[in-house]
Design a protein around this motif. Structure first.
Motif, short mmCIF file in Angstrom:
data_model
loop_
_atom_site.label_atom_id
_atom_site.label_comp_id
_atom_site.label_asym_id
_atom_site.label_seq_id
_atom_site.Cartn_x
_atom_site.Cartn_y
_atom_site.Cartn_z
N LYS A 85 -11.73 4.89 -23.01
CA LYS A 85 -10.41 4.87 -23.65
C LYS A 85 -10.29 5.96 -24.72
CE LYS A 85 -9.04 1.22 -21.39
NZ LYS A 85 -9.06 1.54 -19.99
N LYS A 86 -11.00 7.09 -24.53
CA LYS A 86 -10.94 8.23 -25.45
C LYS A 86 -10.44 9.44 -24.68
CE LYS A 86 -14.35 6.71 -28.75
NZ LYS A 86 -15.65 6.96 -29.38
N PRO A 87 -9.88 10.45 -25.38
CA PRO A 87 -9.36 11.63 -24.67
C PRO A 87 -10.46 12.41 -23.96
CG PRO A 87 -9.16 11.90 -27.05
CD PRO A 87 -9.62 10.52 -26.81
N THR A 88 -10.12 12.96 -22.80
CA THR A 88 -11.08 13.72 -22.02
C THR A 88 -10.36 14.85 -21.29
OG1 THR A 88 -12.77 13.59 -20.30
CG2 THR A 88 -10.82 12.24 -20.00
N ARG A 89 -11.14 15.78 -20.74
CA ARG A 89 -10.58 16.84 -19.92
C ARG A 89 -10.59 16.38 -18.47
NH1 ARG A 89 -14.47 19.19 -22.78
NH2 ARG A 89 -15.63 19.85 -20.95
N VAL A 90 -9.96 17.18 -17.60
CA VAL A 90 -9.84 16.81 -16.19
C VAL A 90 -10.49 17.89 -15.34
CG1 VAL A 90 -8.21 16.35 -14.32
CG2 VAL A 90 -7.68 15.62 -16.62
N LYS A 91 -11.26 17.47 -14.35
CA LYS A 91 -11.79 18.41 -13.36
C LYS A 91 -11.46 17.85 -11.98
CE LYS A 91 -16.44 16.42 -13.16
NZ LYS A 91 -17.87 16.68 -13.35
N THR A 92 -11.61 18.68 -10.96
CA THR A 92 -11.34 18.22 -9.59
C THR A 92 -12.61 18.23 -8.78
OG1 THR A 92 -10.73 20.46 -8.94
CG2 THR A 92 -8.95 19.00 -9.58
N ARG A 93 -12.73 17.23 -7.93
CA ARG A 93 -13.87 17.13 -7.02
C ARG A 93 -13.31 17.13 -5.60
NH1 ARG A 93 -16.44 12.34 -8.63
NH2 ARG A 93 -15.04 11.18 -7.29
N VAL A 94 -13.91 17.93 -4.74
CA VAL A 94 -13.46 18.01 -3.36
C VAL A 94 -14.30 17.05 -2.52
CG1 VAL A 94 -13.16 19.50 -1.37
CG2 VAL A 94 -12.77 20.41 -3.65
N GLU A 95 -13.62 16.14 -1.83
CA GLU A 95 -14.29 15.17 -0.96
C GLU A 95 -13.82 15.39 0.46
OE1 GLU A 95 -13.20 11.36 -2.48
OE2 GLU A 95 -14.69 11.43 -4.08
N THR A 96 -14.72 15.16 1.42
CA THR A 96 -14.32 15.24 2.82
C THR A 96 -14.01 13.84 3.32
OG1 THR A 96 -16.64 15.13 3.49
CG2 THR A 96 -15.65 17.32 3.30
N VAL A 97 -12.83 13.70 3.89
CA VAL A 97 -12.34 12.41 4.37
C VAL A 97 -12.09 12.56 5.86
CG1 VAL A 97 -10.54 10.67 4.13
CG2 VAL A 97 -11.27 11.96 2.14
N GLU A 98 -12.44 11.52 6.62
CA GLU A 98 -12.20 11.57 8.07
C GLU A 98 -10.93 10.79 8.39
OE1 GLU A 98 -14.50 10.48 12.18
OE2 GLU A 98 -15.67 10.96 10.40
N ARG A 99 -9.95 11.53 8.98
CA ARG A 99 -8.70 10.91 9.39
C ARG A 99 -8.43 11.27 10.84
NH1 ARG A 99 -5.24 12.81 4.51
NH2 ARG A 99 -6.00 11.44 2.89
N ASN A 100 -8.17 10.28 11.65
CA ASN A 100 -7.86 10.46 13.07
C ASN A 100 -8.95 11.27 13.77
OD1 ASN A 100 -5.50 9.19 12.39
ND2 ASN A 100 -4.32 11.07 12.26
N GLY A 101 -10.20 11.03 13.38
CA GLY A 101 -11.32 11.73 14.01
C GLY A 101 -11.52 13.16 13.55
N ARG A 102 -10.78 13.60 12.52
CA ARG A 102 -10.92 14.97 12.01
C ARG A 102 -11.41 14.93 10.56
NH1 ARG A 102 -5.41 18.06 12.99
NH2 ARG A 102 -6.54 19.73 13.99
N GLN A 103 -12.21 15.90 10.21
CA GLN A 103 -12.67 16.03 8.83
C GLN A 103 -11.60 16.77 8.03
OE1 GLN A 103 -15.28 14.78 7.49
NE2 GLN A 103 -16.73 14.35 9.15
N LYS A 104 -11.26 16.23 6.88
CA LYS A 104 -10.24 16.85 6.04
C LYS A 104 -10.73 16.83 4.59
CE LYS A 104 -5.32 16.94 5.21
NZ LYS A 104 -4.04 16.34 5.48
N ALA A 105 -10.57 17.96 3.90
CA ALA A 105 -10.97 18.04 2.49
C ALA A 105 -9.81 17.58 1.61
CB ALA A 105 -11.35 19.47 2.14
N SER A 106 -10.12 16.74 0.63
CA SER A 106 -9.09 16.28 -0.30
C SER A 106 -9.61 16.42 -1.73
CB SER A 106 -8.69 14.83 -0.02
OG SER A 106 -9.77 13.97 -0.29
#
Length: 126
Positions: A93-114
């Motif tokens: 519950k304290k202020p923080t910075r934001v970073k992004t993490r890339v995850e690979t998700v499988e949708r409809n049998g295809r790999q997709k980065a989110s």
């Protein structure tokens, strides 16, 4: 004519943010207060935060559709620059910075980065 670029903001509507600069609460300011983001304005790099930077507006008296008289003083939130707020860490519950993490998700049998927004301090998803 000057070309304007709209840079991407890391704060989104609905985020819980804390004011990190400005006048302290002791002196009538908003520094240290937390609130939810109501609206984001990327073209001016400003955000509208619930309960923060409240201003008094004088509204001219007039009749509404039902015939009631409106007017007088109204209190509304004014936009605050995005550099003056920070996202609140969900764990501490304290202020923080934001970073992004890339995850690979499988949708409809295809790999997709989110991309997932992550708090820097606790490494928890936002």
């Amino acid at each position: 004519m000057a070309k304007t670029t709209i840079s991407k903001m890391k704060i989104k509507k609905g985020d819980l943010v804390q004011v990190i600069s400005g006048r302290s609460q002791k002196n009538g300011g908003d520094r240290g207060k937390q609130g939810k983001v109501i609206a984001v304005y990327p073209e001016t790099q400003r955000v509208l935060v619930e309960g923060i930077n409240r201003v008094t507006k004088h509204v001219k008296a007039g009749a509404t559709a039902r015939g009631t008289r409106t007017g007088g003083l109204t209190h509304t939130e004014a936009a605050i620059h995005v550099s003056n707020v920070a996202i609140v860490d969900p764990e501490s519950k304290k202020p923080t910075r934001v970073k992004t993490r890339v995850e690979t998700v499988e949708r409809n049998g295809r790999q997709k980065a989110s991309r997932v927004r992550v708090a820097v301090k606790s490494d928890k998803d936002l």
